[in-house]
Design a protein around this motif. Sequence first.
Motif, mmCIF file in Angstrom:
data_model
loop_
_atom_site.group_PDB
_atom_site.id
_atom_site.type_symbol
_atom_site.label_atom_id
_atom_site.label_comp_id
_atom_site.label_asym_id
_atom_site.label_seq_id
_atom_site.Cartn_x
_atom_site.Cartn_y
_atom_site.Cartn_z
ATOM 1 N N LEU A 184 0.846 -1.178 0.000
ATOM 2 C CA LEU A 184 0.000 0.000 0.000
ATOM 3 C C LEU A 184 0.884 1.231 0.000
ATOM 4 O O LEU A 184 1.868 1.291 0.734
ATOM 5 N N GLY A 195 0.594 5.724 -0.511
ATOM 6 C CA GLY A 195 -0.208 6.893 -0.816
ATOM 7 C C GLY A 195 0.672 8.046 -1.235
ATOM 8 O O GLY A 195 1.881 8.062 -0.965
ATOM 9 N N MET A 196 0.053 8.995 -1.919
ATOM 10 C CA MET A 196 0.787 10.199 -2.293
ATOM 11 C C MET A 196 -0.055 11.381 -1.868
ATOM 12 O O MET A 196 -1.237 11.454 -2.203
ATOM 13 N N ARG A 197 0.561 12.242 -1.112
ATOM 14 C CA ARG A 197 -0.157 13.415 -0.649
ATOM 15 C C ARG A 197 -0.455 14.318 -1.838
ATOM 16 O O ARG A 197 0.391 14.492 -2.716
ATOM 17 N N PHE A 247 -3.073 5.147 -3.469
ATOM 18 C CA PHE A 247 -4.166 6.105 -3.278
ATOM 19 C C PHE A 247 -3.686 7.542 -3.178
ATOM 20 O O PHE A 247 -2.534 7.817 -2.827
ATOM 21 N N ALA A 277 -3.773 10.752 -1.183
ATOM 22 C CA ALA A 277 -4.020 11.103 0.220
ATOM 23 C C ALA A 277 -4.508 12.548 0.296
ATOM 24 O O ALA A 277 -3.749 13.462 0.605
ATOM 25 N N HIS A 292 -4.644 13.918 3.935
ATOM 26 C CA HIS A 292 -3.326 14.325 4.424
ATOM 27 C C HIS A 292 -2.941 15.710 3.914
ATOM 28 O O HIS A 292 -2.276 16.471 4.605
ATOM 29 N N TYR A 318 -1.429 13.303 11.919
ATOM 30 C CA TYR A 318 -1.024 12.933 10.559
ATOM 31 C C TYR A 318 -0.485 11.511 10.481
ATOM 32 O O TYR A 318 -0.964 10.683 9.704
ATOM 33 N N GLN A 340 -2.010 8.026 8.776
ATOM 34 C CA GLN A 340 -1.208 7.211 7.860
ATOM 35 C C GLN A 340 -1.167 5.751 8.338
ATOM 36 O O GLN A 340 -1.227 4.825 7.539
ATOM 37 N N ASP A 342 -4.337 4.202 7.334
ATOM 38 C CA ASP A 342 -4.304 3.924 5.888
ATOM 39 C C ASP A 342 -3.677 2.565 5.625
ATOM 40 O O ASP A 342 -4.131 1.805 4.772
ATOM 41 N N VAL A 361 5.096 -1.401 2.756
ATOM 42 C CA VAL A 361 4.772 -0.014 2.478
ATOM 43 C C VAL A 361 5.988 0.666 1.865
ATOM 44 O O VAL A 361 6.972 0.930 2.552
ATOM 45 N N VAL A 394 8.076 3.520 1.016
ATOM 46 C CA VAL A 394 8.147 4.918 1.452
ATOM 47 C C VAL A 394 9.558 5.446 1.250
ATOM 48 O O VAL A 394 10.518 4.681 1.182
ATOM 49 N N GLN A 431 9.812 9.052 5.414
ATOM 50 C CA GLN A 431 8.562 8.498 5.934
ATOM 51 C C GLN A 431 8.783 7.286 6.833
ATOM 52 O O GLN A 431 7.829 6.652 7.273
ATOM 53 N N HIS A 481 7.147 7.271 10.151
ATOM 54 C CA HIS A 481 5.706 7.057 10.078
ATOM 55 C C HIS A 481 5.367 5.573 9.997
ATOM 56 O O HIS A 481 4.418 5.111 10.628
HETATM 57 N N1 TRP Z 1 2.694 10.812 4.110
HETATM 58 C C1 TRP Z 1 2.898 10.304 2.781
HETATM 59 C C2 TRP Z 1 3.670 11.357 1.965
HETATM 60 O O1 TRP Z 1 3.747 12.503 2.327
HETATM 61 C C3 TRP Z 1 1.598 9.992 2.098
HETATM 62 C C4 TRP Z 1 0.867 8.855 2.750
HETATM 63 C C5 TRP Z 1 -0.321 8.976 3.405
HETATM 64 C C6 TRP Z 1 1.241 7.506 2.770
HETATM 65 N N2 TRP Z 1 -0.702 7.743 3.850
HETATM 66 C C7 TRP Z 1 0.214 6.824 3.494
HETATM 67 C C8 TRP Z 1 2.336 6.786 2.286
HETATM 68 C C9 TRP Z 1 0.274 5.454 3.723
HETATM 69 C C10 TRP Z 1 2.408 5.420 2.528
HETATM 70 C C11 TRP Z 1 1.375 4.755 3.232
HETATM 71 O O2 TRP Z 1 4.175 11.033 0.923
#
Ligand code: TRP
Length: 403
Positions: A10, A12-14, A43, A45, A48, A134, A138, A141, A150, A152, A156, A159
């Motif tokens: 999984l 995500g991209m803000r 996905f 984000a 975010h 935040y 995440q 998510d 994940v 990243v 990240q 996180h």
């Molecule tokens: N914080 C990540 C970023 O700035 C974006 C993100 C949100 C994300 N939720 C996530 C990345 C879950 C990986 C998994 O790029």
Amino acid sequence: MAFLASKRVLSGMRLTGQLHLGHYHGVLQNWVKLQHEYECFFFVADWHALTTHYEDPASIAVTAFDVVVDWLAAGVNPGEATIFIQSRVPEHAELHLLLSMITPLGWLERVPTYKDQIDKLKDKDLSTYGFLGYPLLQSADILIYRAGNVPVGEDQVAHSELAREIARRFNFLYGREPGFEQKAEAAVRKLGSKAAKLYFELRRQYLQHGDREALEKGRALLKAQTIITIGDRERLFGYLEGGGKVILPEPQALLTPVSKMPGLDGEKMSKTYGNTIGLRESAEAVAQKIRTMPTDPARVRRTDPGNPDKCPVWKFHEVYGDERIRDWVQQGCRGASIGCLDCKQPVIDAIQRELAPLRERAQQFIDDPDVVYAIIDQGCERAREVARETLEDVRRVMGLGQR
Ligand code: TRP
Ligand code: SF4
């Protein structure tokens, strides 16, 4: 019913603005590769983005639609990966809320990006509840898909570490059904005496000596078992680590290789520095940007020798040039036998070659936006199915009853 963290990815991209070559080289090429090897969920984000841009959402100046078009243009394939938008899967928000019940404030305050960003983004008031949360959002998510991996960037990692700690705490608090130990031991015996003996031995090595290798071997042993029930499987994975049932598996960070994509000024390419080349910029705009980018300041006249180490253009040659071109630049620059415009031409050509197919694909989607909406709709639906399943388990163990 739950299953264990798997080869599911999984990421995500803000939502921050139009995507550029930095995203392409840093994230998107990696996603395109991963989608062949894993079951991927990608996905946008958008929630975010609001944590930092709540005062003026329009300043992000880009829609989730635009971002998805860029992903598709870059080669993310909806036949292989599930593409969706965070705010259209409200289950993330419910899990975030439920996880907030068990999250010590100190864990959030300690995340290094928290104070960093507050210092860095001084013009914004980030003393909000949403911004502190935040990394917990995440975590939700990630955990709601029970993703094993994940991808990243370096920034990240803290996180995804929080997501692991939250999962561990959750399983510790809610994974203990009555009679867990007895049920787990009965499940071990069902493995057959040989596998059971090995399981107990690996468990002992892990719990007594912290032997990670034994833990991995134990997990592999369980993965190879085909005839145990799902409930027993979860108990056995949990018991192996000394805890209760694994309801939310701990995800691993898959470190994305650091992109060397420079910006027009030689710094990292980033919207904040205003040094980007957008994925959908016209060929003329791209050429113009490269032609006007700075070079080694010592080369005032064409006849002045230069030093590629002091020139941002050289960094582009490091990304795009083959050995022959790089030799040509090194000698031509140091010996003043080529001009800077000559030197830039192969960079312009390489970027045009790279972007032309992206632009073309993007245009097809822009001309037929319903295709994009359908991809997003299907992705959101698919994501919701998975998310709902997890949430049902979470609600049940937290005493919220079934619906
Ligand atoms: N914080 C990540 C970023 O700035 C974006 C993100 C949100 C994300 N939720 C996530 C990345 C879950 C990986 C998994 O790029
Ligand atoms: Fe930079 Fe190339 Fe000019 Fe040398 S010749 S200063 S490397 S642009």
